[in-house]
Design a protein around this motif. Sequence first.
Motif, PDB file in Angstrom:
ATOM      1  N   LEU A   1       0.868  -1.173   0.000  1.00 12.89           N
ATOM      2  CA  LEU A   1       0.000   0.000   0.000  1.00 12.89           C
ATOM      3  C   LEU A   1       0.902   1.219   0.000  1.00 12.89           C
ATOM      4  CD1 LEU A   1      -2.525  -1.145   2.732  1.00 12.89           C
ATOM      5  CD2 LEU A   1      -2.955  -1.004   0.299  1.00 12.89           C
ATOM      6  N   SER A   2       0.326   2.382  -0.224  1.00 15.19           N
ATOM      7  CA  SER A   2       1.188   3.552  -0.195  1.00 15.19           C
ATOM      8  C   SER A   2       0.419   4.708   0.411  1.00 15.19           C
ATOM      9  CB  SER A   2       1.624   3.917  -1.605  1.00 15.19           C
ATOM     10  OG  SER A   2       0.489   4.344  -2.308  1.00 15.19           O
ATOM     11  N   VAL A   3       1.120   5.753   0.763  1.00 16.09           N
ATOM     12  CA  VAL A   3       0.425   6.957   1.196  1.00 16.09           C
ATOM     13  C   VAL A   3       0.012   7.691  -0.082  1.00 16.09           C
ATOM     14  CG1 VAL A   3       1.807   7.049   3.289  1.00 16.09           C
ATOM     15  CG2 VAL A   3       2.494   8.372   1.313  1.00 16.09           C
ATOM     16  N   PRO A   4      -0.931   8.643   0.013  1.00 16.12           N
ATOM     17  CA  PRO A   4      -1.332   9.353  -1.204  1.00 16.12           C
ATOM     18  C   PRO A   4      -0.126  10.005  -1.872  1.00 16.12           C
ATOM     19  CG  PRO A   4      -2.827   9.848   0.583  1.00 16.12           C
ATOM     20  CD  PRO A   4      -1.723   9.050   1.170  1.00 16.12           C
ATOM     21  N   GLN A   5      -0.168  10.057  -3.202  1.00 16.28           N
ATOM     22  CA  GLN A   5       0.944  10.618  -3.983  1.00 16.28           C
ATOM     23  C   GLN A   5       1.335  12.012  -3.512  1.00 16.28           C
ATOM     24  OE1 GLN A   5       1.662   9.569  -7.800  1.00 16.28           O
ATOM     25  NE2 GLN A   5       1.504   7.603  -6.787  1.00 16.28           N
ATOM     26  N   VAL A   6       0.296  12.813  -3.209  1.00 11.53           N
ATOM     27  CA  VAL A   6       0.571  14.196  -2.867  1.00 11.53           C
ATOM     28  C   VAL A   6       1.299  14.269  -1.513  1.00 11.53           C
ATOM     29  CG1 VAL A   6      -1.737  14.502  -1.923  1.00 11.53           C
ATOM     30  CG2 VAL A   6      -0.445  16.484  -2.628  1.00 11.53           C
ATOM     31  N   THR A   7       0.994  13.332  -0.623  1.00  4.18           N
ATOM     32  CA  THR A   7       1.690  13.298   0.668  1.00  4.18           C
ATOM     33  C   THR A   7       3.166  12.969   0.456  1.00  4.18           C
ATOM     34  OG1 THR A   7      -0.357  12.474   1.610  1.00  4.18           O
ATOM     35  CG2 THR A   7       1.590  12.327   2.994  1.00  4.18           C
ATOM     36  N   LEU A   8       3.402  12.003  -0.468  1.00  2.00           N
ATOM     37  CA  LEU A   8       4.788  11.670  -0.808  1.00  2.00           C
ATOM     38  C   LEU A   8       5.517  12.897  -1.329  1.00  2.00           C
ATOM     39  CD1 LEU A   8       4.873   8.225  -2.627  1.00  2.00           C
ATOM     40  CD2 LEU A   8       5.814   8.850  -0.398  1.00  2.00           C
ATOM     41  N   ALA A   9       4.844  13.626  -2.226  1.00  2.00           N
ATOM     42  CA  ALA A   9       5.454  14.809  -2.818  1.00  2.00           C
ATOM     43  C   ALA A   9       5.792  15.833  -1.730  1.00  2.00           C
ATOM     44  CB  ALA A   9       4.518  15.420  -3.861  1.00  2.00           C
ATOM     45  N   VAL A  10       4.872  15.991  -0.777  1.00  2.00           N
ATOM     46  CA  VAL A  10       5.109  16.942   0.312  1.00  2.00           C
ATOM     47  C   VAL A  10       6.315  16.505   1.153  1.00  2.00           C
ATOM     48  CG1 VAL A  10       4.141  17.805   2.479  1.00  2.00           C
ATOM     49  CG2 VAL A  10       2.759  17.817   0.413  1.00  2.00           C
TER      50      VAL A  10
ATOM     51  N   ALA B   1      -2.708  20.668  -0.468  1.00  2.00           N
ATOM     52  CA  ALA B   1      -1.346  20.946  -0.904  1.00  2.00           C
ATOM     53  C   ALA B   1      -1.291  22.277  -1.646  1.00  2.00           C
ATOM     54  CB  ALA B   1      -0.839  19.820  -1.801  1.00  2.00           C
ATOM     55  N   VAL B   2      -2.301  22.494  -2.506  1.00  4.23           N
ATOM     56  CA  VAL B   2      -2.330  23.744  -3.266  1.00  4.23           C
ATOM     57  C   VAL B   2      -2.371  24.933  -2.317  1.00  4.23           C
ATOM     58  CG1 VAL B   2      -3.726  25.169  -4.808  1.00  4.23           C
ATOM     59  CG2 VAL B   2      -3.361  22.742  -5.322  1.00  4.23           C
ATOM     60  N   SER B   3      -3.268  24.879  -1.326  1.00  4.00           N
ATOM     61  CA  SER B   3      -3.367  26.057  -0.459  1.00  4.00           C
ATOM     62  C   SER B   3      -2.113  26.218   0.401  1.00  4.00           C
ATOM     63  CB  SER B   3      -4.638  26.017   0.397  1.00  4.00           C
ATOM     64  OG  SER B   3      -4.743  24.784   1.028  1.00  4.00           O
ATOM     65  N   ALA B   4      -1.479  25.090   0.790  1.00  9.31           N
ATOM     66  CA  ALA B   4      -0.249  25.192   1.579  1.00  9.31           C
ATOM     67  C   ALA B   4       0.860  25.857   0.769  1.00  9.31           C
ATOM     68  CB  ALA B   4       0.190  23.815   2.041  1.00  9.31           C
ATOM     69  N   ILE B   5       0.940  25.451  -0.509  1.00  6.86           N
ATOM     70  CA  ILE B   5       1.991  26.028  -1.354  1.00  6.86           C
ATOM     71  C   ILE B   5       1.721  27.517  -1.606  1.00  6.86           C
ATOM     72  CG2 ILE B   5       2.982  25.969  -3.668  1.00  6.86           C
ATOM     73  CD1 ILE B   5       2.630  22.888  -3.524  1.00  6.86           C
ATOM     74  N   MET B   6       0.442  27.860  -1.806  1.00  8.11           N
ATOM     75  CA  MET B   6       0.095  29.266  -1.981  1.00  8.11           C
ATOM     76  C   MET B   6       0.491  30.067  -0.743  1.00  8.11           C
ATOM     77  SD  MET B   6      -0.944  29.345  -4.939  1.00  8.11           S
ATOM     78  CE  MET B   6      -2.042  30.518  -5.675  1.00  8.11           C
ATOM     79  N   ASN B   7       0.248  29.478   0.441  1.00  6.09           N
ATOM     80  CA  ASN B   7       0.629  30.130   1.690  1.00  6.09           C
ATOM     81  C   ASN B   7       2.126  30.423   1.743  1.00  6.09           C
ATOM     82  OD1 ASN B   7      -1.781  30.468   2.871  1.00  6.09           O
ATOM     83  ND2 ASN B   7      -1.707  28.583   4.097  1.00  6.09           N
ATOM     84  N   LEU B   8       2.921  29.406   1.266  1.00  2.21           N
ATOM     85  CA  LEU B   8       4.374  29.542   1.281  1.00  2.21           C
ATOM     86  C   LEU B   8       4.811  30.800   0.526  1.00  2.21           C
ATOM     87  CD1 LEU B   8       5.931  26.047   0.629  1.00  2.21           C
ATOM     88  CD2 LEU B   8       5.914  27.398   2.723  1.00  2.21           C
ATOM     89  N   ARG B   9       4.132  30.987  -0.639  1.00  2.00           N
ATOM     90  CA  ARG B   9       4.499  32.133  -1.457  1.00  2.00           C
ATOM     91  C   ARG B   9       4.034  33.434  -0.811  1.00  2.00           C
ATOM     92  NH1 ARG B   9       2.447  31.063  -7.330  1.00  2.00           N
ATOM     93  NH2 ARG B   9       3.277  33.153  -7.495  1.00  2.00           N
ATOM     94  N   GLY B  10       3.188  33.285   0.198  1.00  2.00           N
ATOM     95  CA  GLY B  10       2.738  34.450   0.968  1.00  2.00           C
ATOM     96  C   GLY B  10       1.721  35.236   0.205  1.00  2.00           C
TER      97      GLY B  10
END
Lengths: 269, 281
Positions: free
Chosen positions: B243-252, B272-281
């Motif tokens: 089994l695996s964790v979701p792809q996006v979790t792996l990417a994170v 993930a999208v909103s977290a990355i947007m947050n990073l960019r501030g």
Amino acid sequence: MLKDITIGQYYPSESVVHKLDPRLKIVLTLVYIVSIFLIQNFWGFLVLAVLTLLLCAVSKIPVSFLLKGLKPLLILMSITALLNLFMTDGRILWQWGILKITHEGIIMSLFMLFRIVFLVMGTSFLTYTTTPITLTSGIESLLKPFAKIGVPAHEIAMMMSIALRFIPTLIEETDKIMAAQKARGAALSEGNLIRRAKALVPILIPLFVSAFRRADELAVAMESRCYHGGDDRTKLKELKYQKKDTLALFVFILAITVMLSCNLVGASL
Amino acid sequence: MNISVENLTYIYVPGTPFEKVALENINFTVKSGEFVGLIGHSGSGKSTLVQHLNGLVKPTEGTIRVGDRIITGKNADTKGLCFTVGLVFQYPEQQLFAETIYQDIAFGPSNMGLSEKEIDLRVRTAMELVGLPFELAEKSPFSVSGGQKRRVAIAGVLAMEPKVLILDEPTAGLDPKGREEILRSIRNIHKQMNMSVILVSHSMEDVAKYCDKLLVLNEGKVMLSGSLAEVFHHAEKLHKIGLSVPQVTLAVHKLREKGIAIPENIFTVSDAVSAIMNLRG
Ligand SMILES: Nc1ncnc2c1ncn2[C@@H]1O[C@H](COP(=O)(O)OP(=O)(O)OP(=O)(O)O)[C@@H](O)[C@H]1O
Ligand SMILES: [Mg+2]
């Protein structure tokens, strides 16, 4: 529960009997059926019992497995035994109203019981020791000569092997559908006969639907692999009559002779 | 309605050459109103486990508590339990049988002995919940599309108004759009009806998106259980059993290894999208 039925099943093991030519086994089974009806006294059944045990040992089939095959026939056997017990005229041992038990009745019902038991056990060896595929190719080969007078030998064999193949699948499917309807509160074993019959509808309809769907899918799969019956179709495994088959034939003839010669010993019934 | 399973063991056809230990010493609880995902490989015992919860299969060993009912032993009384714990089977469209969709959905409620009026109300509500227009009610269940058939089957269980809804791989064999629609309906049902839901699934992406808690089965045993974060923390362990964790979790996880300060517990693409947007501030 449906899985408990062992009659008609294949029992995998590596014995000589398993490796015999299916055509021989089919023919010998037919001869066996006839000869059972020729047995005239209990000595014959005694010999037959010994022979059956020997066959069990040779073909490596546990006796318990053989006995389990009788279970579904218990009702049939009891009815036969009871009918013979109460319906035979003769020396009366016990009477109550119109019910009577006679000396002859007891003997007759035991005799019939043995006949059924050995008939079922003996013929079971055919399916226990022969895979469905081999069995049908045996039947096909035996029916070949009749193809000239229009018997569709190959088609019959193909239909049989498909039917045999799908029995376990359908049993599994029935179990699943029953569980699914029970999950919706279907009461399958409650109420009178009419209610029970009605309760079968939610099981039978999905079963038929799925059987038709499977048949359809199978037909498409076969056609897309260019299946066609007929003469120029070759086989992966050709049936071969070997030395051990001849040997088995002789052993069988010997056994039947011994069994039937018991008719000469003691009185016949 | 709380469910708790204690030391549950189940053996198929015991005492024969075909004997199979399908479940071994299972322990877990599902609290009222939770949305739990049940994952595991093919043959890990998921279907066997969920059939215990509505009384179709009785434990070889161990105890199951559903509300204040206690189920233990081969002869446990499970009458009526299937109305409290609704189970939608794998490929449930294969159990459809009635002449019309309406009658098929009404099968469960009428087995409960409800009045005509109550049944009618329940059929309508159930159809609405799964997103079937009522115009279809008088059609044959065999004449609608595969995805719609599946909705009819789910509605058939919903119409019994169970306190707990269990779905055994409700999206198997559907296209991505069909899957999404079914899962979204299930989430709505969970919220509107305040049912506990147990979702059996193969897809980590699906359970990550919809469930609060996870239970991972492997060869008949509970391998991991807990919140999404707790379970997905063991990416290695999951990987070992295929089994695996979701792809996006792996990417994170990869991004974090690279030193990017993104939060760890991200399981869906939109998070993930909103977290990355947050990073960019
Ligand atoms: N009726 C049965 N008789 C014997 N063994 C069975 C039976 N049903 C299931 N099993 C066995 O029990 C084990 C668990 O089966 P189960 O159907 O619960 O698995 P599952 O996790 O639901 O798998 P899948 O993802 O394929 O649906 C399997 O190894 C299976 O072979
Ligand atoms: Mg399953």
